[in-house]
Design a protein around this motif. Structure first.
Motif, PDB file in Angstrom:
ATOM      1  N   TYR A  43     -39.869 -34.248 -34.657  1.00 25.54           N
ATOM      2  CA  TYR A  43     -40.659 -34.028 -33.447  1.00 25.54           C
ATOM      3  C   TYR A  43     -41.093 -32.567 -33.286  1.00 25.54           C
ATOM      4  N   VAL A  44     -40.269 -31.657 -33.763  1.00 26.75           N
ATOM      5  CA  VAL A  44     -40.516 -30.224 -33.522  1.00 26.75           C
ATOM      6  C   VAL A  44     -41.787 -29.761 -34.226  1.00 26.75           C
ATOM      7  N   VAL A  45     -42.006 -30.264 -35.426  1.00 30.39           N
ATOM      8  CA  VAL A  45     -43.042 -29.699 -36.284  1.00 30.39           C
ATOM      9  C   VAL A  45     -44.256 -30.597 -36.471  1.00 30.39           C
ATOM     10  N   MET A  46     -44.276 -31.770 -35.861  1.00 32.76           N
ATOM     11  CA  MET A  46     -45.375 -32.705 -36.128  1.00 32.76           C
ATOM     12  C   MET A  46     -46.738 -32.062 -35.911  1.00 32.76           C
ATOM     13  N   ASN A  47     -46.869 -31.335 -34.821  1.00 33.91           N
ATOM     14  CA  ASN A  47     -48.159 -30.733 -34.529  1.00 33.91           C
ATOM     15  C   ASN A  47     -48.534 -29.684 -35.575  1.00 33.91           C
ATOM     16  N   ASN A  48     -47.600 -28.786 -35.889  1.00 36.43           N
ATOM     17  CA  ASN A  48     -47.854 -27.748 -36.911  1.00 36.43           C
ATOM     18  C   ASN A  48     -48.221 -28.342 -38.253  1.00 36.43           C
ATOM     19  N   ALA A  72     -49.300 -31.350 -39.035  1.00 34.91           N
ATOM     20  CA  ALA A  72     -50.608 -32.023 -39.008  1.00 34.91           C
ATOM     21  C   ALA A  72     -51.719 -30.974 -39.077  1.00 34.91           C
ATOM     22  N   MET A  74     -49.169 -39.519 -39.153  1.00 36.13           N
ATOM     23  CA  MET A  74     -47.774 -39.613 -38.761  1.00 36.13           C
ATOM     24  C   MET A  74     -47.546 -41.047 -38.292  1.00 36.13           C
ATOM     25  N   THR A 105     -35.204 -34.275 -37.056  1.00 40.00           N
ATOM     26  CA  THR A 105     -34.663 -34.867 -35.815  1.00 40.00           C
ATOM     27  C   THR A 105     -34.397 -36.357 -36.045  1.00 40.00           C
ATOM     28  N   LEU A 106     -33.543 -36.599 -36.991  1.00 41.73           N
ATOM     29  CA  LEU A 106     -33.304 -37.974 -37.438  1.00 41.73           C
ATOM     30  C   LEU A 106     -32.578 -38.817 -36.385  1.00 41.73           C
ATOM     31  N   VAL A 162     -30.096 -25.241 -38.733  1.00 40.98           N
ATOM     32  CA  VAL A 162     -31.180 -25.479 -39.681  1.00 40.98           C
ATOM     33  C   VAL A 162     -31.638 -24.213 -40.383  1.00 40.98           C
ATOM     34  N   VAL A 222     -41.127 -18.368 -37.299  1.00 45.47           N
ATOM     35  CA  VAL A 222     -42.003 -19.437 -36.804  1.00 45.47           C
ATOM     36  C   VAL A 222     -41.338 -20.760 -37.157  1.00 45.47           C
ATOM     37  N   THR A 223     -41.112 -21.570 -36.157  1.00 41.78           N
ATOM     38  CA  THR A 223     -40.410 -22.827 -36.422  1.00 41.78           C
ATOM     39  C   THR A 223     -41.246 -23.737 -37.318  1.00 41.78           C
TER      40      THR A 223
END
Lengths: 265, 265, 265
Positions: free
Chosen positions: A25-30, A32, A44, A67-68, A139, A191-192
């Motif tokens: 969830y954290v990185v989906m936007n980045n 993509a 996704m 984020t399993l 992480v 940067v995450t």
């Protein structure tokens, strides 16, 4: 190698491979946005009802366990099996493996059942994957990349995957050959999801280039070069994230020719 | 207080506390980036199978119910109990409490079972938490911060938590003392998740500083000062989000010394 | 029409309509920020336990199936039914319909049970919705917008919804009238979730303006004009995302007057 990297980038931009991501969830936007900026086409999708259909039309599958949870792991494995069946490359990011027993169990399941073509992690993660005694702190890596190289080779030989250790120097190995890339910038660690983005970008290259060592090296080279150009004009991590996406969109053959720091170990 | 804030910030940057977040989908990326920019180490993990292991290695637990659902609430409470057992501070953000009956029920459960050290909300949320008759409109406040101060004191006394009301002036109270911080900028309300980011930043400070009133005041001061510096150079909410992350990375003792507007009520 | 668009924008900024979004993980942050920048008030909530309560206090409901799964679909339909009951407009974004059988099934369910007032998609999605034989490639369109106009009219007539095809030209139809908007910039396709953002922005306008053809045209005009202004100063997709949010915040009646390219088919 330079010519291969430039031509692989060209192929990503021309073919616009569909990269199916089951990611966190954290990185989906980045991720993509990184895939779009690079010229690939991200999707996704994680519902068990559709992952087999989706991966069937994709050129690569990216599995990231940041984020399993139970349902997502089932979808990852189901999609991975279908990808294996179709000969579609699976790129695996074992985020935080070693931090909890659950992550270690799941990472092993994914490697067993979804046979990744490429595994990318930081030094702690790669060491944890090949040696259950290593503990990771959340992480972020607590180990340097070169200390993990033996673990990476062992993991590559055991799994048949190309293994990448991200760090100040990136190491990419098929168990025998080792490619080292010294591009990048320290601010990338602030940067995450930069590592997760690297994994997604490997997916794009693996979707257009059959040799996984070359595809992966090209992806990591593009990540590092874009990162160091973006860092020059960034006042902090906020700007860095923005400038990095701009660079993925604008990186040229000249940038690669003049900046690539690639060697063989 | 200035010296405490500067030294707490220094400790965040030196110790890089691991902050375990069980938070909402909307803000995960922002809050991870804010924690990294500040110098902390974020981890997002919500699977019931691993939250106890994860919180055990963390310095603070942030629970944010912005996009709650059944499984997540279970994970929040399980992680909260383990944090209590370990003496790890729990920071709770009751996003949108009062907007639906479900949110009010869940907020009460979390406060009861996960005994937060700090609760942060906007005025509507804090009033809704201590008085079920207050209705909130979605997740944005319809009340001014000072009108909620009595509710905040009551809530602090009932729960033992430090309570923060975010607003034009931030109020931080342990039920007896009240710290007021007048830093910040109105444009912060036009960036989603600024409140959630404040809660995560409190987590970072609570991970290095045992006095919760001081840790929380330091966090809110840093948020406000970074916000007002970032606002000066922002053409709109898009730039604001970027500049704010840059400021978390760059904020100096001088910025705090010259800008802090802290008083006691 | 210009006056209507300007006055609808003014109403969004004055009334700050609460827009309830049940949307995908990739774009939640962007769409929340877009709604805030525009002057609306976003809330994201998907728990079956609360969606009816939440939609009851909202001015519009946005349903976006980008990262759908079973529980979310249930919440979408439950919220949609309650919105229908209350006379609250439902805006539906059938992301990736046609890419998998599951998406096609779910899209049909949502249209049947949640009776949308507006449906927005790219050309491939609109064609797939009115003709099961069209295949889409992931979530990006493989069809041009004008080729889908007949499908859009048919879909509008069958469902009673205003249908929008986003593309180089946006087409908005109630089945009889067709509004064409030629604003925007090609770089908008390189930022993830621009389509999803358009759908959310339609939600804001539909929350203040009862005529759905006018509300939707106003939303698409504002999207396009903000996009083309933002594009002028953007070096790439990273800057574009930031500048676009700034423009939603800053767009003026003058911008609309001088730039609007609206015609009737």
């Amino acid at each position: 190698m330079k010519e291969n990297i430039i031509s692989a980038l060209e192929k990503v931009r021309t073919n616009s491979p569909l990269v199916h991501n089951i990611t966190n969830y954290v990185v989906m936007n980045n991720t993509a946005n990184a895939l779009l900026s690079l010229g690939a086409s991200p999707v996704m999708a994680h519902a068990i009802e559709e992952v087999e259909d989706m991966v069937t039309i994709a050129s690569a599958l990216v599995i990231n366990m940041g984020t399993l949870s139970k349902n997502w792991v089932e979808a990852m494995i189901t999609a991975g099996k279908k990808a294996n069946e179709k000969g579609t490359p699976v790129i695996f990011d074992p985020v935080g493996v070693g931090a909890t027993a659950y992550r270690t169990t799941v990472a092993t399941q994914i490697i067993t059942h979804s046979k990744p073509s490429v595994i990318r992690g930081n030094a702690s993660e790669i060491m944890a994957l090949s040696n259950a005694n290593i503990k990771t702190k959340g992480v972020d890596s607590t180990q340097s990349a070169d200390s993990a190289l033996d673990s990476a080779k062992k993991l590559a030989n055991e799994t048949g995957a190309v293994v990448v250790i991200s760090g100040e120097t990136d190491f990419i190995t098929n168990g025998k050959d080792v490619v080292c890339i010294k591009n990048g910038s320290p601010i990338m660690t602030k940067v995450t999801g930069m590592g997760c983005t690297a994994t997604a970008v490997i997916g794009a290259f693996a979707g257009v280039e059959g040799n996984m060592l070359e595809a992966t090296s090209a992806a990591m080279a593009v990540m590092g070069i874009c990162g160091e150009i973006a860092a020059r004009e960034s006042k902090g991590p906020g700007s860095m994230q923005v400038n990095f996406l701009n660079q993925l969109y604008n990186i040229s053959a000249d940038d690669i020719n003049s900046r690539l720091k690639l060697s063989y170990e």
